[in-house]
Design a protein around this motif. Structure first.
Motif: not given
Length: 308
Positions: A1-19
């Protein structure tokens, strides 16, 4: 998947972002192709994301729309997948979305959520259904979930968008732009999980999304917007006409001027309604013609490539 970028907007998601990041990495997305856009988190979200050795950039401005706009400045791949960082969207669907857009040539592929109780409350599901039906009415589409927070698109198509709709209306702006330009939109069903952390979406946000959909109609199909407003004249016309008719048949009083006004209002409203329907179908014809022209252009390009 070299042609793909995964973009993740976050705001205070400490409980979830790691998983979330662990899942994205496990499905095969290159680490350097993951971008986390932080909107000013104060709960350790940034530190957790950086511990996975992915790129974390500060957001310019506030709101999800500006988070995506900021992230797009750092995307160098032809495709970008946007997903929320609250663990509600399983990363396994990245592969399905990527295959769909690569194999079928769409500009946008939406992950249509499958809600199951008690993951989402009834009022949330009803609100999402209402907003999707409203969007389909305004833009002549037949989609099932225009507010999904997981979708993949051509990067160049997303860069055409002005991102003027704030907060949670960004998805409707993206879908409205693609639907009104090329119409090359598809959906695939995806699972939806209970979020980790505090819920951010409320009823007032749903009202704001409905308002912004109407604003988008003015931008992308102003003729339909004007005529649908004109059709509201039907309401006072029919009410006044009923009042005049009641007094004429049951009381014996004749209101000639008011009756004439009622006829004019009703006729103007009905005509505007017909013109609104015509404007909607004209837009659909325009979208079909644009799609056909794009297909012809692609065939010509393929033919010239073979010749050369």
């Amino acid at each position: 998947m070299r042609n793909l970028t995964v973009l993740i907007p976050v705001l205070n998601e400490a409980k979830a972002i790691g998983k979330v990041l662990d899942e994205v990495l496990n499905v095969g997305v290159p680490r350097e192709n993951i971008i986390v856009v932080d909107g000013g988190s104060s709960d350790g979200t940034v530190e957790i994301a950086r511990s996975r050795n992915v790129e974390v950039i500060p957001q310019e401005g506030k709101g999800k729309a500006l988070a995506i706009k900021t992230g797009l400045k750092h995307v160098s791949t032809p495709y970008v997948l946007v997903m929320d960082g609250d663990y509600t969207y399983p990363a396994k669907h990245i592969i399905d979305l990527y295959k769909k857009i690569m194999n079928e040539g769409h500009d946008l592929v939406i992950g249509s959520r499958r809600f199951h109780s008690p993951v989402q409350t009834r009022i949330y599901r009803i609100g999402n259904l209402f907003l999707t039906k409203l969007f389909n009415l305004l833009f002549g589409t037949g989609l099932t979930d225009i507010l999904s927070g997981m979708y993949i698109a051509k990067t160049e198509k997303l860069r055409e968008i002005m991102f003027e709709m704030p907060h949670f209306s960004v998805e409707s702006e993206i879908v409205a732009h693609v639907a009104s330009t090329t119409g090359r939109i598809a959906e695939i069903p995806i699972n939806y999980r209970r979020r980790l952390g505090e819920k951010k979406l409320s009823v007032k946000h749903g009202i704001g999304i409905a308002r912004d959909m109407i604003r988008l109609t003015w931008r992308y199909n102003p003729a339909f917007f004007i005529f649908i407003l004109g059709s509201l004249l039907l309401i006072p016309g029919l009410l006044l006409g009923g009042w005049v008719a009641y007094h004429y048949f049951f009381v014996g009083i004749k209101y000639y001027v008011k009756g004439l006004v009622a006829i004019i209002l009703t006729a103007a409203g009905f005509t505007s309604l017909l013109l609104a329907v015509m404007a909607l179908y004209t837009k659909r014809i325009e979208m079909r013609m644009q799609k056909r022209m794009d297909e012809i252009e692609q065939l010509i390009e393929e033919y010239l490539n073979r010749k050369s």
